[in-house]
Design a protein around this motif. Structure first.
Motif, PDB file in Angstrom:
ATOM      1  N   UNK A  19       0.826  -1.216   0.000  1.00  0.00           N
ATOM      2  CA  UNK A  19       0.000   0.000   0.000  1.00  0.00           C
ATOM      3  C   UNK A  19       0.858   1.264   0.000  1.00  0.00           C
ATOM      4  N   UNK A  23       0.590   4.301  -2.672  1.00  0.00           N
ATOM      5  CA  UNK A  23       0.326   5.688  -2.282  1.00  0.00           C
ATOM      6  C   UNK A  23       1.404   6.604  -2.864  1.00  0.00           C
ATOM      7  N   UNK A  24       2.638   6.120  -2.794  1.00  0.00           N
ATOM      8  CA  UNK A  24       3.747   6.923  -3.309  1.00  0.00           C
ATOM      9  C   UNK A  24       3.553   7.162  -4.803  1.00  0.00           C
ATOM     10  N   UNK A  27       0.976   9.658  -5.478  1.00  0.00           N
ATOM     11  CA  UNK A  27       1.338  11.035  -5.132  1.00  0.00           C
ATOM     12  C   UNK A  27       2.521  11.575  -5.934  1.00  0.00           C
ATOM     13  N   UNK A  30       2.534  14.558  -8.253  1.00  0.00           N
ATOM     14  CA  UNK A  30       2.518  15.885  -7.626  1.00  0.00           C
ATOM     15  C   UNK A  30       3.929  16.332  -7.276  1.00  0.00           C
ATOM     16  N   UNK A  31       4.722  15.348  -6.857  1.00  0.00           N
ATOM     17  CA  UNK A  31       6.119  15.673  -6.544  1.00  0.00           C
ATOM     18  C   UNK A  31       6.840  16.197  -7.765  1.00  0.00           C
ATOM     19  N   UNK A  35       8.176  21.315  -8.237  1.00  0.00           N
ATOM     20  CA  UNK A  35       9.167  22.379  -8.472  1.00  0.00           C
ATOM     21  C   UNK A  35       8.584  23.532  -9.267  1.00  0.00           C
ATOM     22  N   UNK A  38       6.075  25.445  -7.132  1.00  0.00           N
ATOM     23  CA  UNK A  38       6.727  26.206  -6.074  1.00  0.00           C
ATOM     24  C   UNK A  38       7.337  27.471  -6.664  1.00  0.00           C
ATOM     25  N   UNK A  39       8.031  27.281  -7.782  1.00  0.00           N
ATOM     26  CA  UNK A  39       8.632  28.443  -8.437  1.00  0.00           C
ATOM     27  C   UNK A  39       7.552  29.426  -8.864  1.00  0.00           C
ATOM     28  N   UNK A  43       7.523  33.157  -7.666  1.00  0.00           N
ATOM     29  CA  UNK A  43       7.898  34.199  -8.616  1.00  0.00           C
ATOM     30  C   UNK A  43       6.769  34.608  -9.547  1.00  0.00           C
ATOM     31  N   UNK A  64      10.854  52.361   0.932  1.00  0.00           N
ATOM     32  CA  UNK A  64       9.872  51.301   0.718  1.00  0.00           C
ATOM     33  C   UNK A  64       9.108  50.934   1.991  1.00  0.00           C
ATOM     34  N   UNK A 273       7.752  50.823 -16.513  1.00  0.00           N
ATOM     35  CA  UNK A 273       9.132  50.820 -16.027  1.00  0.00           C
ATOM     36  C   UNK A 273       9.567  52.224 -15.612  1.00  0.00           C
TER      37      UNK A 273
ATOM     38  N   UNK B  11       5.964  14.153   0.612  1.00  0.00           N
ATOM     39  CA  UNK B  11       5.683  15.141  -0.419  1.00  0.00           C
ATOM     40  C   UNK B  11       5.953  16.551   0.113  1.00  0.00           C
ATOM     41  N   UNK B  14       9.519  17.156   0.278  1.00  0.00           N
ATOM     42  CA  UNK B  14      10.056  17.424  -1.059  1.00  0.00           C
ATOM     43  C   UNK B  14       9.813  18.882  -1.438  1.00  0.00           C
ATOM     44  N   UNK B  18      12.525  21.889  -2.047  1.00  0.00           N
ATOM     45  CA  UNK B  18      12.571  22.665  -3.286  1.00  0.00           C
ATOM     46  C   UNK B  18      12.496  24.151  -2.982  1.00  0.00           C
TER      47      UNK B  18
END
Lengths: 317, 432
Positions: A19, A23-24, A27, A30-31, A35, A38-39, A43, A64, A273, B11, B14, B18
């Motif tokens: 199991x 599950x890994x 998932x 998504x891992x 990246x 997250x980026x 940003x 500021x 700008x 997860x 991870x 990151x």
């Protein structure tokens, strides 16, 4: 990609997966995308929301820390500013001046390159060279070429008796000069995209056309162009995005964020700008950024509407 | 459930790793990377235009006196670009040099708005140096709470630089005393320009740009853009109006070469001899030498400026709070701005001292490049008589916008009133 769940028809492997492993597996996709997201959150999303937040404050780059609530006045200031409307108009005229000739040229060049020519690969490589040049280098060279007193373009014009053209301060002249840089850089790139599209058009269509006695021109209009429709749509969308984001060329043409002494070739990007990084009004610049964002959404929406209506019309025909 | 949670925490871990690596990468670019092993210190100094320290060999001299110090200079030609990048780095809190140059048009802004971002040099004993400097130079760099945010380098007393060879060809006098009499007023200067235009050799202009006229006239009065209470009054300021009208008159008379100052074509024009006169603050002499080159030697001369005495520019050296070598940096700027070094700087590069003992010392300096003009006396008198100007937070921005509008007048033939309107809009936008 090897971790994709086994296909439905595949036999389950003898030892049933634990199991935990299952599950890994469930998932892990998504891992893999984490990246990027997250980026994007750090940003893309955060700046977007923070920009919205500070667009309601008076924030100056020099101080500021001191935020002053302004409500909607950053936005009303944008719409009250004649330079904003100038910049909006410039963005459209510069976009038209650079995109239309660029795509037409690219189409023509691609058509020529599609013939069996000697040294075809060489030509194709050469076409891509301007695209590989940096904006800064290209713009600085063009700025010299378009120089008022010592520029090569004016020298060449003087040989045929045309007086020195002021490529910097005139509205149309300066926009033409800036467009030239854009056209020079992007024509080759678009030509290659068109070329790829042309090569995917089946040769028997041309053969059939030839058998029917169609001239090269008729072949171009009745076989090449319709076959290229998706490629052209792609190129038009990419160039439109490029045109709304036009920034480096007008900034470096004379090296000032105001886009010429009368703002005659200041684009929206440059206008934002200038407010943010020349005048240090970060709140104002944030408001402009959001106005631009909404404007682009509007344009994209219109575009989507137009392209969705297109096929309907065609099926009706 | 237990197992699923383990997977989820994997997860999360991870994601956290990151994110952390991204953030670490973002932070890594902040430091300036100055090594400091066994007393060796590298001092970075970031400047604009031509301060002349390097050209006059002062860094080498200092490094010889202090073998453990190495000085690294970076330089931006245009002050506007320099200021932009300085402000960005101050706000971001990274990438600052140990010493930053500040133009006189910006020093009030630094003293009033950003004194928390620069070292108070009083803490290092700067008060002892006060008597060396002219009162206005010292006062402008003092914040309301008494903090001293910078030490003065040079001043910009104004004179008129001109090409003797071009004037001669046009049949005008070339003697500096006679010219000073002919252009005792700005009106006289413009009239002389009209005469020059009649016989101008090789399409050369009388002046590089009307911006030169504008900035120099504006530098001749006490009150310019702000009143003593710090209120912005440029629109009603008689000084601004006078400078504007004179510039417009010169533009309409076709006396200007319409060159954008500090642009490449302006630089090329020095060597090409495209203009005959250039109102020049002392620091411009070094710039002229650099642009006109060796072939220009002896062709230039310097005379008294039309109108009254005035000041344009001059700078300060400041130490950002972030600097890791504040003490060493202070020693260096103290040395660079000391009377001896200011004297050398004037003699070698032309930047006029802001230090009183140095002004006395350079009184007899003559410059062979400028036909042996007595530049020490010329600029010294101008410095003595120049008004103590009221400075404001946005001086430089106002000046920049007005100059841009004037450029429209000379280059595009925009009417004076339309250009004035553009200047107003520009200032409104810039100051916000």
């Amino acid at each position: 990609m090897t971790l994709v769940a086994p296909a439905p028809g595949a036999r389950p492997s003898p030892p049933a997966p634990a199991p935990a492993r299952r599950a890994l597996r469930a998932l892990s996709p998504y891992g893999y995308i984490a990246p990027f997201f997250t980026l994007f959150a750090a940003f893309g999303l955060f700046p977007l929301l923070y920009t919205a937040y500070i667009s309601f404050y008076k924030v100056e780059l020099q101080t500021p820390g001191d935020k002053l609530w302004r409500g909607w006045s950053n936005y009303t200031a944008v719409f009250d500013d004649p330079f904003f409307w100038t910049a909006l108009r410039n963005t459209f005229t510069l976009g038209a001046l650079s995109t239309i000739p660029q795509l037409m040229l690219a189409l023509g060049l691609a058509h020529l390159l599609n013939y069996k020519l000697r040294g075809r690969t060489l030509f194709r490589t050469v076409m891509l060279l301007p695209y590989a040049t940096s904006v800064a280098a290209a713009t600085l060279v063009f700025a010299q070429l378009f120089g008022h007193d010592f520029g090569l373009v004016n020298y060449a014009l003087s040989l045929v008796g045309i007086g020195p053209v002021d490529w910097q301060t005139g509205t149309w002249t300066s926009q033409t000069a800036v467009s030239c840089i854009v056209i020079w850089r992007w024509t080759g790139y678009n030509a290659l995209i068109f070329l790829a599209g042309m090569q995917s058009i089946p040769a028997d269509l041309y053969e059939a056309a030839e058998m029917d006695g169609a001239s090269r021109w008729r072949q171009f209009f009745h076989v090449t162009l319709p076959g290229l429709r998706p490629t052209i749509v792609f190129a038009v969308i990419m160039s439109t995005i490029g045109a709304t984001q036009l920034f480096g060329e007008p900034l470096l043409f004379e090296g000032s964020a105001s886009g010429g002494i009368s703002h005659q070739y200041q684009t929206l990007g440059l206008y934002m700008y200038e407010q943010g990084w020349s005048f240090f009004h970060l709140g104002r610049a944030a408001a402009i950024a959001w106005v631009m964002f909404l404007l682009i959404l509007l344009l994209v929406g219109l575009n989507a509407l137009l392209t969705r209506r297109r096929p309907a019309k065609e099926t009706a025909r | 459930m237990h197992i699923a949670r383990a997977a989820r925490s994997n997860l999360v871990r991870l994601g956290a790793v990151t994110l952390a690596s991204v953030l670490l990468a973002a932070c890594g670019s902040g430091s300036t990377g100055t090594g400091q092993s066994n007393g060796e210190v590298t001092l970075s100094i970031d400047l604009f235009g031509t301060f002349g320290f390097k050209e006059a060999g002062l860094y080498k001299e200092y490094e010889k006196l202090h073998p453990n110090i190495t000085i690294k200079q970076t330089d931006t030609e245009q002050e506007q670009n320099y200021w932009k990048s300085l402000q960005t780095r101050l706000a971001g809190g990274g990438g600052l040099a140990d010493i930053q140059g500040v133009e006189i048009g910006r020093i009030t802004s630094v003293a009033q708005l950003q004194s928390d971002k620069f070292e108070d040099l009083d803490a290092y004993g700067a008060a002892k140096l006060k008597k060396n400097f002219t009162a206005s130079k010292w006062g402008a760099a003092t914040a309301k709470n008494g903090a001293v945010v910078g030490l003065g380098t040079d001043n910009g007393p104004e004179a008129m630089c001109y090409r003797t060879d071009l004037l001669k060809k046009a049949g005008l006098p070339t003697d500096r005393d006679e010219l000073a009499k002919r252009w005792a007023t700005w009106q006289g200067y413009i009239d002389l320009g009209r005469q020059y235009k009649k016989n101008a050799p090789g399409k050369s202009a009388w002046i590089d740009s009307v911006r030169s006229i504008y900035t120099n006239v504006a530098g001749q009065s006490k009150e310019r853009y702000y009143d003593p209470s710090g209120k912005l009054i440029w629109e009603t300021s008689p000084t601004v109006r006078q400078a504007w009208d004179l510039s417009v008159e010169a533009a309409h008379a076709g006396l200007s070469g319409s060159l954008d100052q500090w642009s490449p074509s302006w630089n090329q024009a020095f060597a090409a001899g495209s203009f005959a006169t250039l109102p020049c603050p002392a620091w411009m002499l070094g710039y002229i030498k650099g642009q006109a080159g060796k072939s220009g030697a002896g062709k230039w001369d310097v005379a008294k400026l039309p109108g009254r005495a005035g000041n344009w520019g001059g700078s300060y050296l400041s130490i950002p709070r972030m600097s890791p070598h504040k003490k060493e940096a202070y020693e260096l700027i103290k040395w660079l701005t000391a009377p001896e070094q200011q004297t050398k700087l004037f003699q070698k590069v032309g930047n006029f001292p802001s230090s009183i003992p140095a002004i006395e010392k350079v009184a007899d300096t003559k410059d062979p490049y400028f036909s042996n003009a007595p530049i020490g006396r010329l600029f010294g008198t101008a410095a003595e008589q120049a008004p103590v100007q009221i400075l404001g937070v946005n001086d430089q921005d106002v000046q920049e916008q007005i100059a841009k509008a004037l450029f429209e007048v000379e280059r595009k033939g925009t009417s004076s009133s339309a250009a004035w309107g553009n200047a107003r809009k520009g200032v409104q936008n810039a100051i916000g």
